[in-house]
Design a protein around this motif. Structure first.
Motif, mmCIF file in Angstrom:
data_model
loop_
_atom_site.group_PDB
_atom_site.id
_atom_site.type_symbol
_atom_site.label_atom_id
_atom_site.label_comp_id
_atom_site.label_asym_id
_atom_site.label_seq_id
_atom_site.Cartn_x
_atom_site.Cartn_y
_atom_site.Cartn_z
ATOM 1 N N ALA A 35 19.453 -5.496 -32.688
ATOM 2 C CA ALA A 35 18.530 -4.376 -32.897
ATOM 3 C C ALA A 35 17.315 -4.929 -33.616
ATOM 4 C CB ALA A 35 19.186 -3.265 -33.706
ATOM 5 N N ASP A 37 15.024 -3.343 -35.373
ATOM 6 C CA ASP A 37 14.756 -2.688 -36.648
ATOM 7 C C ASP A 37 15.833 -3.025 -37.692
ATOM 8 O OD1 ASP A 37 13.379 -0.750 -38.358
ATOM 9 O OD2 ASP A 37 15.127 0.530 -37.998
ATOM 10 N N GLN A 40 18.018 -0.080 -38.775
ATOM 11 C CA GLN A 40 19.079 0.263 -37.830
ATOM 12 C C GLN A 40 20.246 -0.711 -37.959
ATOM 13 O OE1 GLN A 40 18.332 0.042 -33.557
ATOM 14 N NE2 GLN A 40 20.000 1.491 -33.169
ATOM 15 N N ASP A 91 19.543 -1.108 -29.741
ATOM 16 C CA ASP A 91 18.286 -0.383 -29.914
ATOM 17 C C ASP A 91 17.673 0.113 -28.611
ATOM 18 O OD1 ASP A 91 17.399 -2.781 -28.865
ATOM 19 O OD2 ASP A 91 16.189 -3.334 -30.603
#
Length: 148
Positions: A35, A37, A40, A91
């Protein structure tokens, strides 16, 4: 190699990652969860630790001293420092490098309605590759069902 497309509707990515990761570990394999981010990845890490109170799903963020020993490694890249056989793209972003050099035995793309069109493009790209098996899953009445 298998590529699974999972349309998220009811359950958040964190919960689905935990479900898939548990199955991967039960098969004696390791997983890489990707992912972009960091927030996240942190949520996914917490969900993995809390998924089952009686048996947590051990994991760690990539870039540490013990990456090679992590059963589940969280990262922003598709580099399996833990020699993962499964890659979970949490993601919703397709990464074609997952198909390079037999890097993984299985790739899971988790995506929501907001990424459906991008997932369709990835589906077509994967279809053009030889020796790849692809599947599409969605939730129906709380259960995951293979629809293609």
């Amino acid at each position: 190699m298998k590529v699974d497309f999972w349309l998220l509707s009811r359950d958040p990515a964190e919960r689905v990652v935990a479900m898939i990761a548990e199955r991967v570990l039960a098969g004696g394999e390791r997983a890489l969860v990707v992912a972009e981010d960091a927030a996240q990845r942190e949520e996914i890490g917490a969900a993995l630790w809390e998924a089952k109170p009686e048996a947590f799903l051990a994991n760690g963020e990539a870039g540490g001293d013990h990456d090679a020993h992590q059963p589940i490694l969280l990262s922003d890249t598709c580099e399996p420092a833990n020699k993962a056989s499964a890659c979970i793209l949490a993601d919703g972003q397709w990464r074609p490098e997952t198909l390079e050099q037999d890097r993984f035995e299985r790739v899971f793309l988790l995506f929501g309605e907001d990424r459906r069109e991008a997932a369709r493009t990835a589906w077509r790209d994967v279809s053009a590759k030889d020796d790849l098996e692809r599947s599409f899953y969605e939730q129906r009445e709380g259960r995951w069902v293979k629809v293609a």
